[in-house]
Design a protein around this motif. Structure first.
Motif, PDB file in Angstrom:
ATOM      1  N   GLN A 174      43.203  40.382  38.059  1.00  0.00           N
ATOM      2  CA  GLN A 174      42.856  38.984  37.590  1.00  0.00           C
ATOM      3  C   GLN A 174      41.301  38.622  37.372  1.00  0.00           C
ATOM      4  N   ASP A 175      40.534  39.208  38.307  1.00  0.00           N
ATOM      5  CA  ASP A 175      39.142  38.881  38.109  1.00  0.00           C
ATOM      6  C   ASP A 175      38.403  39.572  37.023  1.00  0.00           C
ATOM      7  N   HIS A 176      39.075  41.185  36.672  1.00  0.00           N
ATOM      8  CA  HIS A 176      38.782  41.671  35.514  1.00  0.00           C
ATOM      9  C   HIS A 176      38.974  41.237  34.209  1.00  0.00           C
ATOM     10  N   TRP A 177      40.268  40.587  34.193  1.00  0.00           N
ATOM     11  CA  TRP A 177      40.788  40.159  32.855  1.00  0.00           C
ATOM     12  C   TRP A 177      39.969  38.703  32.429  1.00  0.00           C
ATOM     13  N   VAL A 178      39.567  37.964  33.319  1.00  0.00           N
ATOM     14  CA  VAL A 178      38.937  36.573  32.997  1.00  0.00           C
ATOM     15  C   VAL A 178      37.467  36.882  33.054  1.00  0.00           C
ATOM     16  N   GLN A 179      36.925  37.819  33.498  1.00  0.00           N
ATOM     17  CA  GLN A 179      35.485  37.915  33.249  1.00  0.00           C
ATOM     18  C   GLN A 179      35.008  38.309  32.115  1.00  0.00           C
ATOM     19  N   ARG A 180      35.879  38.532  30.883  1.00  0.00           N
ATOM     20  CA  ARG A 180      35.675  38.812  29.647  1.00  0.00           C
ATOM     21  C   ARG A 180      34.914  37.133  29.100  1.00  0.00           C
ATOM     22  N   PRO A 181      33.583  37.562  28.644  1.00  0.00           N
ATOM     23  CA  PRO A 181      32.983  36.048  27.896  1.00  0.00           C
ATOM     24  C   PRO A 181      33.885  35.439  27.058  1.00  0.00           C
ATOM     25  N   GLU A 182      34.671  36.037  26.360  1.00  0.00           N
ATOM     26  CA  GLU A 182      35.656  35.395  25.377  1.00  0.00           C
ATOM     27  C   GLU A 182      36.669  34.565  26.165  1.00  0.00           C
ATOM     28  N   TYR A 183      36.960  35.008  27.264  1.00  0.00           N
ATOM     29  CA  TYR A 183      38.039  34.113  28.214  1.00  0.00           C
ATOM     30  C   TYR A 183      37.279  32.901  28.597  1.00  0.00           C
ATOM     31  N   SER A 184      35.898  33.063  29.009  1.00  0.00           N
ATOM     32  CA  SER A 184      35.167  31.751  29.587  1.00  0.00           C
ATOM     33  C   SER A 184      35.044  30.900  28.696  1.00  0.00           C
ATOM     34  N   ALA A 185      34.683  31.398  27.225  1.00  0.00           N
ATOM     35  CA  ALA A 185      34.420  30.514  26.239  1.00  0.00           C
ATOM     36  C   ALA A 185      35.402  29.897  25.590  1.00  0.00           C
ATOM     37  N   LEU A 186      36.647  30.439  25.622  1.00  0.00           N
ATOM     38  CA  LEU A 186      37.770  29.836  25.141  1.00  0.00           C
ATOM     39  C   LEU A 186      38.321  28.667  26.183  1.00  0.00           C
ATOM     40  N   LEU A 187      38.347  28.878  27.420  1.00  0.00           N
ATOM     41  CA  LEU A 187      38.652  27.830  28.362  1.00  0.00           C
ATOM     42  C   LEU A 187      37.547  26.624  28.599  1.00  0.00           C
ATOM     43  N   CYS A 188      36.325  27.013  28.198  1.00  0.00           N
ATOM     44  CA  CYS A 188      35.319  25.979  28.178  1.00  0.00           C
ATOM     45  C   CYS A 188      35.861  25.060  26.736  1.00  0.00           C
TER      46      CYS A 188
END
Length: 417
Positions: A315-329
């Motif tokens: 889970q940590d590996h999947w969500v550490q992608r910059p595109e994941y954080s950018a989408l959630l923000c």
């Protein structure tokens, strides 16, 4: 001789500064981070832009002070006295205080402003994240409570932050989700269980267990007959659009500029998506597609502790992608105006991982290996902390394999100690 009327005293520099801070705070609450500009703040304060810049070096400096002031006020407001309570009651009081202070509408909107600032002012966002963590002494008081014997040996600052994130239910409130009274009580009970024994401790299960998430069906976008543009060109456009929306917000992103970068005319874009809101929805949908395409199914090898540590690292590996954080923000900052669409996208993004883990937790619970208030809530809370809570919303975390393993072990220690 008639007495002259008393003249009002001139406003002190600190009074001017405070008035500007309050005006900026009110403008952010009224319009959001992206819409709050210096002209509007000056009008609300009854002054000029020149006066603002005489007191603050920049918009970033002004917003830093506004959010710092707001967090300090929220962090100390109404803190309960937990010294005389038993530990379980103290945890519950802490959770209730977090819900009341952090989840009120004004603080949620200012948290959104903090998250929005991450795109425009990264250094400011990181500083505000630290301020948010240290605004209250409640976490320290809880961790020094005489009854904390059942808590695992996890660094106090990390554990305090985690309990706050669990009490907030991560980004759910920021995305507009409102729990039912039964869900709220079940989440509170699950947090108390983690602090007083973890999943190995027998607990009264929730009488109405949450079902597995059924995400909204994904409807592939159709290319109009006769269109000269390939699916790849449209996908490229949507990825460009998402970056624009994430940087400046929906209102201030220019469809014409997006089209210029993608080499697709504005008229062609509107013919396909109807309006900017349609383009925004399609860009969110494409971002979810892209992330799900690289997600690996969870692995449950070895004993329960080993399997949980593997899941935490995945889970940590999947969500550490910059595109994941950018989408959630982006989803959080735009949720108030597009709540239903955003919640559907979040459900589709998170359902596969949440359902895989909650299904396995149900199996372990049936075998008597774990005791859960509710498997779906347990899975949600575990994945939330494995993903480092809300921290990636306002800070860029370096990927260090040793730290990832330590983090996974600490998460498992809290849930399965």
């Amino acid at each position: 001789m008639a007495a002259r009327s008393a003249q009002p005293l001139p406003e002190t520099p600190s009074g001017v500064r405070d008035r500007l801070l309050r005006a900026a705070q009110a403008q952010i609450l009224a319009a959001g981070f992206f819409e709050a500009n210096m002209e509007q703040i000056a009008r609300r304060a009854g002054t000029s832009k020149q006066t603002i810049y005489a007191n603050f070096q920049s918009k970033e400096d002004l917003f830093r002070e506004v959010l710092r002031m707001t967090m300090a006020e929220a962090g100390q407001a109404g803190e309960p006295d937990i010294a005389s309570l038993g530990f379980a009651e103290a945890v519950r009081a802490y959770v209730l205080w977090i819900e009341k202070s952090a989840l009120n509408p004004e603080n949620l909107e200012l948290y959104r402003a903090n998250i929005a600032a991450a795109a425009a002012f990264p250094a400011l966002a990181a500083e505000l994240h630290h301020l948010r963590q240290t605004a209250s002494h409640m976490g320290h008081r809880l961790l020094t409570h005489p009854g904390r014997a059942h808590l695992p040996a996890i660094p106090p600052e990390r554990l305090s932050s985690w309990l706050g994130v669990l009490a907030m239910a991560g980004p759910r409130a920021l995305l507009g989700f409102t729990p039912t009274p039964d869900e709220r009580r079940a989440r509170q009970q699950a947090i108390v269980q983690l602090c007083t024994g973890g999943w190995r401790m027998p607990v009264e299960p929730c009488p109405t267990a949450l079902p597995l998430i059924e995400p909204a069906a994904h409807v592939p976008r159709q290319i109009e007959p006769g269109s000269r543009l390939s699916p790849e060109r449209w996908t490229h456009l949507l990825r460009i659009a998402l970056r624009g929306f994430a940087q400046t917000g929906l209102r201030h992103t220019s469809v014409e500029e997006i089209g210029a970068v993608a080499q697709i005319s504005k008229m062609t874009i509107y013919k396909r998506f109807g309006n900017k809101q349609g383009l925004f929805a399609a860009a969110i949908d494409q971002a979810v597609d892209d992330l799900l395409a690289v997600r690996e199914p969870l692995t449950f090898d070895g004993n329960i502790r080993s399997a949980l540590e593997t899941v935490a690292r995945q889970q940590d590996h999947w969500v550490q992608r910059p595109e994941y954080s950018a989408l959630l923000c982006l989803m959080i900052t735009q949720a108030p105006a597009h709540e239903a669409m955003i919640q559907r996208a979040w459900s589709r993004l998170t359902a596969p991982t949440l359902n895989e883990l909650s299904t396995r937790l149900r199996q372990w619970q049936a075998e008597g290996a774990v005791h859960l208030v509710d498997p779906v809530i347990a899975a949600e809370q575990f994945l939330l902390l494995a993903a480092r809570g809300n921290r990636r919303l306002t800070a860029t975390l370096p990927w260090e394999e040793d730290e990832v393993r330590r983090h996974a072990r600490d998460v498992v220690s809290l849930f399965y100690h």
